[in-house]
Design a protein around this motif. Structure first.
Motif, mmCIF file in Angstrom:
data_model
loop_
_atom_site.group_PDB
_atom_site.id
_atom_site.type_symbol
_atom_site.label_atom_id
_atom_site.label_comp_id
_atom_site.label_asym_id
_atom_site.label_seq_id
_atom_site.Cartn_x
_atom_site.Cartn_y
_atom_site.Cartn_z
ATOM 1 N N LYS A 148 -14.650 2.441 8.014
ATOM 2 C CA LYS A 148 -14.344 3.778 7.507
ATOM 3 C C LYS A 148 -12.825 4.024 7.465
ATOM 4 N N GLU A 149 -12.140 3.649 8.544
ATOM 5 C CA GLU A 149 -10.698 3.891 8.597
ATOM 6 C C GLU A 149 -9.961 3.044 7.542
ATOM 7 N N ALA A 150 -10.412 1.816 7.322
ATOM 8 C CA ALA A 150 -9.778 0.966 6.301
ATOM 9 C C ALA A 150 -9.996 1.559 4.912
ATOM 10 N N LYS A 151 -11.167 2.142 4.689
ATOM 11 C CA LYS A 151 -11.445 2.772 3.387
ATOM 12 C C LYS A 151 -10.486 3.932 3.153
ATOM 13 N N ARG A 152 -10.219 4.688 4.216
ATOM 14 C CA ARG A 152 -9.301 5.835 4.101
ATOM 15 C C ARG A 152 -7.891 5.343 3.738
ATOM 16 N N ILE A 153 -7.412 4.344 4.441
ATOM 17 C CA ILE A 153 -6.048 3.845 4.202
ATOM 18 C C ILE A 153 -5.971 3.175 2.826
ATOM 19 N N ARG A 169 -6.678 -7.399 4.066
ATOM 20 C CA ARG A 169 -6.730 -6.842 2.706
ATOM 21 C C ARG A 169 -5.849 -5.610 2.554
ATOM 22 N N LEU A 170 -5.724 -4.824 3.599
ATOM 23 C CA LEU A 170 -4.848 -3.646 3.504
ATOM 24 C C LEU A 170 -3.401 -4.077 3.299
ATOM 25 N N ASP A 171 -3.052 -5.255 3.802
ATOM 26 C CA ASP A 171 -1.683 -5.749 3.628
ATOM 27 C C ASP A 171 -1.425 -6.245 2.204
ATOM 28 N N ALA A 172 -2.479 -6.267 1.381
ATOM 29 C CA ALA A 172 -2.310 -6.623 -0.037
ATOM 30 C C ALA A 172 -2.215 -5.363 -0.891
ATOM 31 N N LEU A 173 -2.309 -4.190 -0.251
ATOM 32 C CA LEU A 173 -2.251 -2.925 -1.002
ATOM 33 C C LEU A 173 -0.982 -2.159 -0.656
ATOM 34 N N THR A 184 -19.506 -10.219 11.658
ATOM 35 C CA THR A 184 -19.452 -9.452 12.907
ATOM 36 C C THR A 184 -18.482 -8.293 12.708
ATOM 37 N N ILE A 185 -18.516 -7.326 13.616
ATOM 38 C CA ILE A 185 -17.586 -6.197 13.505
ATOM 39 C C ILE A 185 -16.133 -6.692 13.602
ATOM 40 N N GLU A 186 -15.899 -7.720 14.421
ATOM 41 C CA GLU A 186 -14.531 -8.266 14.546
ATOM 42 C C GLU A 186 -14.096 -8.892 13.217
ATOM 43 N N GLY A 187 -15.031 -9.582 12.540
ATOM 44 C CA GLY A 187 -14.718 -10.184 11.240
ATOM 45 C C GLY A 187 -14.409 -9.124 10.193
ATOM 46 N N LYS A 188 -15.193 -8.061 10.206
ATOM 47 C CA LYS A 188 -14.968 -6.975 9.236
ATOM 48 C C LYS A 188 -13.591 -6.344 9.436
ATOM 49 N N ILE A 189 -13.213 -6.180 10.691
ATOM 50 C CA ILE A 189 -11.932 -5.541 11.008
ATOM 51 C C ILE A 189 -10.753 -6.407 10.565
ATOM 52 N N VAL A 190 -10.794 -7.691 10.892
ATOM 53 C CA VAL A 190 -9.665 -8.564 10.532
ATOM 54 C C VAL A 190 -9.583 -8.715 9.009
ATOM 55 N N GLN A 191 -10.725 -8.780 8.354
ATOM 56 C CA GLN A 191 -10.727 -8.863 6.889
ATOM 57 C C GLN A 191 -10.106 -7.605 6.279
ATOM 58 N N ASP A 192 -10.490 -6.450 6.796
ATOM 59 C CA ASP A 192 -9.907 -5.196 6.299
ATOM 60 C C ASP A 192 -8.392 -5.167 6.515
ATOM 61 N N LYS A 226 -7.595 3.824 0.129
ATOM 62 C CA LYS A 226 -7.589 4.830 -0.934
ATOM 63 C C LYS A 226 -6.156 5.277 -1.229
ATOM 64 N N LYS A 227 -5.415 5.534 -0.152
ATOM 65 C CA LYS A 227 -4.018 5.975 -0.256
ATOM 66 C C LYS A 227 -3.152 4.871 -0.885
ATOM 67 N N ARG A 228 -3.327 3.655 -0.413
ATOM 68 C CA ARG A 228 -2.501 2.539 -0.894
ATOM 69 C C ARG A 228 -2.853 2.160 -2.338
ATOM 70 N N HIS A 229 -4.122 2.320 -2.685
ATOM 71 C CA HIS A 229 -4.576 2.049 -4.054
ATOM 72 C C HIS A 229 -3.888 3.031 -5.013
ATOM 73 N N LYS A 230 -3.852 4.274 -4.599
ATOM 74 C CA LYS A 230 -3.236 5.319 -5.419
ATOM 75 C C LYS A 230 -1.758 4.996 -5.663
ATOM 76 N N PHE A 231 -1.106 4.491 -4.625
ATOM 77 C CA PHE A 231 0.310 4.137 -4.756
ATOM 78 C C PHE A 231 0.490 3.006 -5.778
ATOM 79 N N ILE A 232 -0.413 2.040 -5.768
ATOM 80 C CA ILE A 232 -0.342 0.937 -6.744
ATOM 81 C C ILE A 232 -0.539 1.491 -8.156
ATOM 82 N N LEU A 233 -1.495 2.419 -8.311
ATOM 83 C CA LEU A 233 -1.732 3.005 -9.643
ATOM 84 C C LEU A 233 -0.480 3.715 -10.136
ATOM 85 N N SER A 234 0.200 4.399 -9.231
ATOM 86 C CA SER A 234 1.392 5.117 -9.676
ATOM 87 C C SER A 234 2.516 4.127 -10.008
#
Ligand code: ADP
Ligand code: NI
Length: 202
Positions: free
Chosen positions: A174-179, A125-129, A114-122, A181-189
């Motif tokens: 879409k918003e989780a993908k944007r955030i 996961r963002l808290d792991a980046l 569901t959309i609620e499931g997708k949001i909580v999962q995102d 991307k930024k957090r992934h880049k920080f991990i790479l650096s």
């Protein structure tokens, strides 16, 4: 009509009680960050109607039965839902969201969320980046008595390749993908700097 604010405050109390003293990166601040990030993602979602009560309740309760934190025998989620007489309609949706949330469950195959499931999962996961993801990863390793780096596959540095670098492409909204991307880049650096320092290339 159910008292949503009352149920949410009880869910917050239970999460605080269970996660309050966790030192493996699943402390109560992780729960609060997931709640706030999920609210943000829900507000950013323009295409579908989102049930904010469900998003908040799932965020508070998403880790209470995590096998890494409990023996899994207690079924705290089901006990909570029964105690506060959460309507069956919500119970089913909530159990469904939480069952399909984890990285390991998503490896078993894609389920339609569901959309609620997708949001909580995102949000989880963002808290792991990003910086917080790096902090949580070493906190987890320390709590499990693992080495920072070693040939042994259990050493914490292996977790970046094994999981964290894959998360960016697994975001739903879409918003989780944007955030992400930024957090992934920080991990790479971070990884590049780590490499330089440990290989004495500075
Ligand atoms: P999820 O429920 O989203 O799959 P986990 O509870 O498995 O997430 O992991 C949450 C966080 O705990 C990870 O983002 C990471 O920071 C840390 N963690 C989990 N497993 C490991 C591991 N093997 N090594 C280092 N950190 C880990
Ligand atoms: Ni979590």
């Amino acid at each position: 009509m159910i008292n949503q604010e009352y149920i949410l405050s009880k869910a917050s109390d239970l999460a605080k009680q269970i996660h309050g003293h966790d030192a493996s990166g699943h402390d109560f601040h992780h729960i609060l960050r997931v709640v706030h990030m999920a609210e943000h993602l829900a507000h950013a979602e323009k295409t579908e109607a989102v049930d904010l009560f469900l998003v908040r309740l799932a965020s508070y309760l998403h880790d209470i039965d995590d096998p890494k934190l409990s023996d899994g025998k207690e079924h705290r989620l089901l006990m909570f839902l029964a105690k506060y007489e959460v309507p069956v309609y919500y119970q089913e949706r909530l159990v469904d969201i939480i069952d399909n949330l984890s990285y390991s469950s998503s490896l078993k195959g894609k389920v339609e969320q569901t959309i609620e499931g997708k949001i909580v999962q995102d949000a989880d996961r963002l808290d792991a980046l990003g910086a917080i993801g790096i902090a949580r990863t070493f906190s987890y390793g320390g709590a499990k008595g693992r080495l920072i780096d070693d040939e042994d596959k259990n050493a914490t540095m292996h977790h970046f390749e094994a999981k964290l670098l894959k998360l960016k492409d697994l975001m739903n909204t879409k918003e989780a993908k944007r955030i992400a991307k930024k957090r992934h880049k920080f991990i790479l650096s971070f990884l590049s700097e780590y490499d330089k320092e440990t290989k004495r290339l500075d």
